[in-house]
Write a protein that holds these residues in place. Structure first.
Motif, PDB file in Angstrom:
ATOM      1  N   LEU A 123      -5.165  65.602  64.877  1.00 16.99           N
ATOM      2  CA  LEU A 123      -6.050  66.069  65.935  1.00 16.99           C
ATOM      3  C   LEU A 123      -6.208  67.572  65.809  1.00 16.99           C
ATOM      4  O   LEU A 123      -5.232  68.285  65.549  1.00 16.99           O
ATOM      5  CB  LEU A 123      -5.457  65.730  67.312  1.00 16.99           C
ATOM      6  N   ARG A 124      -7.444  68.046  65.993  1.00 18.30           N
ATOM      7  CA  ARG A 124      -7.716  69.480  66.079  1.00 18.30           C
ATOM      8  C   ARG A 124      -8.437  69.731  67.392  1.00 18.30           C
ATOM      9  O   ARG A 124      -9.460  69.087  67.677  1.00 18.30           O
ATOM     10  CB  ARG A 124      -8.618  69.962  64.936  1.00 18.30           C
ATOM     11  N   LEU A 125      -7.893  70.631  68.191  1.00 18.03           N
ATOM     12  CA  LEU A 125      -8.541  71.089  69.415  1.00 18.03           C
ATOM     13  C   LEU A 125      -9.072  72.486  69.127  1.00 18.03           C
ATOM     14  O   LEU A 125      -8.321  73.335  68.644  1.00 18.03           O
ATOM     15  CB  LEU A 125      -7.551  71.138  70.578  1.00 18.03           C
ATOM     16  N   ILE A 126     -10.343  72.724  69.410  1.00 20.22           N
ATOM     17  CA  ILE A 126     -10.968  73.994  69.040  1.00 20.22           C
ATOM     18  C   ILE A 126     -11.692  74.608  70.234  1.00 20.22           C
ATOM     19  O   ILE A 126     -12.407  73.904  70.970  1.00 20.22           O
ATOM     20  CB  ILE A 126     -11.976  73.798  67.886  1.00 20.22           C
ATOM     21  N   THR A 127     -11.506  75.917  70.411  1.00 27.02           N
ATOM     22  CA  THR A 127     -12.239  76.670  71.420  1.00 27.02           C
ATOM     23  C   THR A 127     -12.461  78.081  70.909  1.00 27.02           C
ATOM     24  O   THR A 127     -11.995  78.443  69.831  1.00 27.02           O
ATOM     25  CB  THR A 127     -11.493  76.672  72.783  1.00 27.02           C
ATOM     26  N   CYS A 128     -13.161  78.871  71.683  1.00 29.70           N
ATOM     27  CA  CYS A 128     -13.388  80.273  71.328  1.00 29.70           C
ATOM     28  C   CYS A 128     -12.177  81.109  71.713  1.00 29.70           C
ATOM     29  O   CYS A 128     -11.395  80.729  72.579  1.00 29.70           O
ATOM     30  CB  CYS A 128     -14.624  80.809  72.041  1.00 29.70           C
ATOM     31  N   GLY A 129     -12.059  82.268  71.072  1.00 33.03           N
ATOM     32  CA  GLY A 129     -10.955  83.164  71.380  1.00 33.03           C
ATOM     33  C   GLY A 129     -11.227  84.553  70.850  1.00 33.03           C
ATOM     34  O   GLY A 129     -12.306  84.834  70.327  1.00 33.03           O
ATOM     35  N   GLY A 130     -10.235  85.407  70.988  1.00 28.30           N
ATOM     36  CA  GLY A 130     -10.374  86.776  70.512  1.00 28.30           C
ATOM     37  C   GLY A 130     -11.265  87.595  71.425  1.00 28.30           C
ATOM     38  O   GLY A 130     -11.451  87.275  72.592  1.00 28.30           O
ATOM     39  N   LEU A 131     -11.849  88.636  70.860  1.00 25.08           N
ATOM     40  CA  LEU A 131     -12.701  89.540  71.624  1.00 25.08           C
ATOM     41  C   LEU A 131     -14.088  88.945  71.831  1.00 25.08           C
ATOM     42  O   LEU A 131     -14.606  88.244  70.971  1.00 25.08           O
ATOM     43  CB  LEU A 131     -12.828  90.881  70.901  1.00 25.08           C
ATOM     44  N   TYR A 132     -14.672  89.261  72.985  1.00 21.21           N
ATOM     45  CA  TYR A 132     -16.032  88.817  73.284  1.00 21.21           C
ATOM     46  C   TYR A 132     -17.017  89.880  72.811  1.00 21.21           C
ATOM     47  O   TYR A 132     -16.877  91.054  73.134  1.00 21.21           O
ATOM     48  CB  TYR A 132     -16.189  88.575  74.789  1.00 21.21           C
ATOM     49  N   ASP A 133     -18.007  89.461  72.026  1.00 20.35           N
ATOM     50  CA  ASP A 133     -19.032  90.362  71.512  1.00 20.35           C
ATOM     51  C   ASP A 133     -20.238  90.272  72.452  1.00 20.35           C
ATOM     52  O   ASP A 133     -20.962  89.272  72.442  1.00 20.35           O
ATOM     53  CB  ASP A 133     -19.402  89.946  70.087  1.00 20.35           C
ATOM     54  N   LYS A 134     -20.441  91.316  73.260  1.00 18.45           N
ATOM     55  CA  LYS A 134     -21.520  91.287  74.254  1.00 18.45           C
ATOM     56  C   LYS A 134     -22.902  91.218  73.614  1.00 18.45           C
ATOM     57  O   LYS A 134     -23.801  90.591  74.158  1.00 18.45           O
ATOM     58  CB  LYS A 134     -21.417  92.496  75.181  1.00 18.45           C
ATOM     59  N   LYS A 135     -23.062  91.845  72.453  1.00 17.18           N
ATOM     60  CA  LYS A 135     -24.370  91.804  71.768  1.00 17.18           C
ATOM     61  C   LYS A 135     -24.671  90.392  71.286  1.00 17.18           C
ATOM     62  O   LYS A 135     -25.766  89.883  71.461  1.00 17.18           O
ATOM     63  CB  LYS A 135     -24.393  92.770  70.583  1.00 17.18           C
ATOM     64  N   ALA A 136     -23.703  89.775  70.634  1.00 17.66           N
ATOM     65  CA  ALA A 136     -23.892  88.425  70.092  1.00 17.66           C
ATOM     66  C   ALA A 136     -23.751  87.348  71.171  1.00 17.66           C
ATOM     67  O   ALA A 136     -24.123  86.201  70.968  1.00 17.66           O
ATOM     68  CB  ALA A 136     -22.892  88.163  68.971  1.00 17.66           C
ATOM     69  N   LYS A 137     -23.188  87.738  72.318  1.00 19.18           N
ATOM     70  CA  LYS A 137     -22.908  86.804  73.419  1.00 19.18           C
ATOM     71  C   LYS A 137     -22.040  85.642  72.932  1.00 19.18           C
ATOM     72  O   LYS A 137     -22.309  84.473  73.201  1.00 19.18           O
ATOM     73  CB  LYS A 137     -24.197  86.304  74.063  1.00 19.18           C
ATOM     74  N   ASP A 138     -20.993  86.018  72.187  1.00 16.50           N
ATOM     75  CA  ASP A 138     -20.094  85.011  71.638  1.00 16.50           C
ATOM     76  C   ASP A 138     -18.740  85.660  71.347  1.00 16.50           C
ATOM     77  O   ASP A 138     -18.651  86.872  71.174  1.00 16.50           O
ATOM     78  CB  ASP A 138     -20.659  84.433  70.340  1.00 16.50           C
TER      79      ASP A 138
END
Length: 155
Positions: A123-138
């Motif tokens: 099983l792999r559970l995946i989400t976003c993490g790290g710094l938020y890039d306001k320009k890329a909105k990701d």
């Protein structure tokens, strides 16, 4: 375990109890994210292994949405040995034990390692993490939980 679509994800250690929606590979060549209008929804890659089946099952969820925290907000806090339970449409519960939790740059994501099939039920559970890039909105990174099947029993 035989193939059976997932219906509910439970991770008691981080208070997750969420329904599933099927996900596909999008036009970008990457797995689409679950719809952002439901912060307590997780998705699974419907063209891959179902949870508990031999192969690598991939589950994705948001860390947050425009409206606030989401289902995988605390995913990065999981530790080796934590349990992830997935109730399946056939009524069985596939229980997975966390092996590692790692963070990878989206720009250098190790797809082969994350998605590879080693012949066992993974099983792999995946989400976003790290710094938020306001320009890329990701977010710049992905958090990935690596886990393996420890039991499959009736729910």
């Amino acid at each position: 375990m035989p193939p059976s679509e997932p219906s509910r994800l439970s991770i008691r250690s981080i208070a997750v109890d969420a329904p599933f929606t099927p996900l596909s590979i999008g036009s970008s060549g990457q797995l689409d994210a679950p719809p952002a209008n439901d912060p307590n929804l997780v998705g699974w890659f419907k063209d891959g292994a179902t949870p508990g089946e031999r192969g690598t099952s991939v589950v994705a969820g948001h860390v947050d949405t425009k409206t606030g925290p989401a289902v995988f907000l605390l995913l990065s806090t999981l530790k080796a040995g934590n349990t992830v339970d997935i109730t399946r449409e056939d009524g069985k519960v596939a229980s997975f034990k966390v092996d590692t939790v790692e963070t990878f740059s989206k720009a250098d994501f190790p797809s082969d390692r994350v998605y590879s099939d080693n012949g066992t039920a993974q099983l792999r559970l995946i989400t976003c993490g790290g710094l938020y890039d306001k320009k890329a909105k990701d977010y710049k990174d992905n958090v990935v939980v690596f886990a393996h099947l420890v039991s499959g029993k009736n729910g």
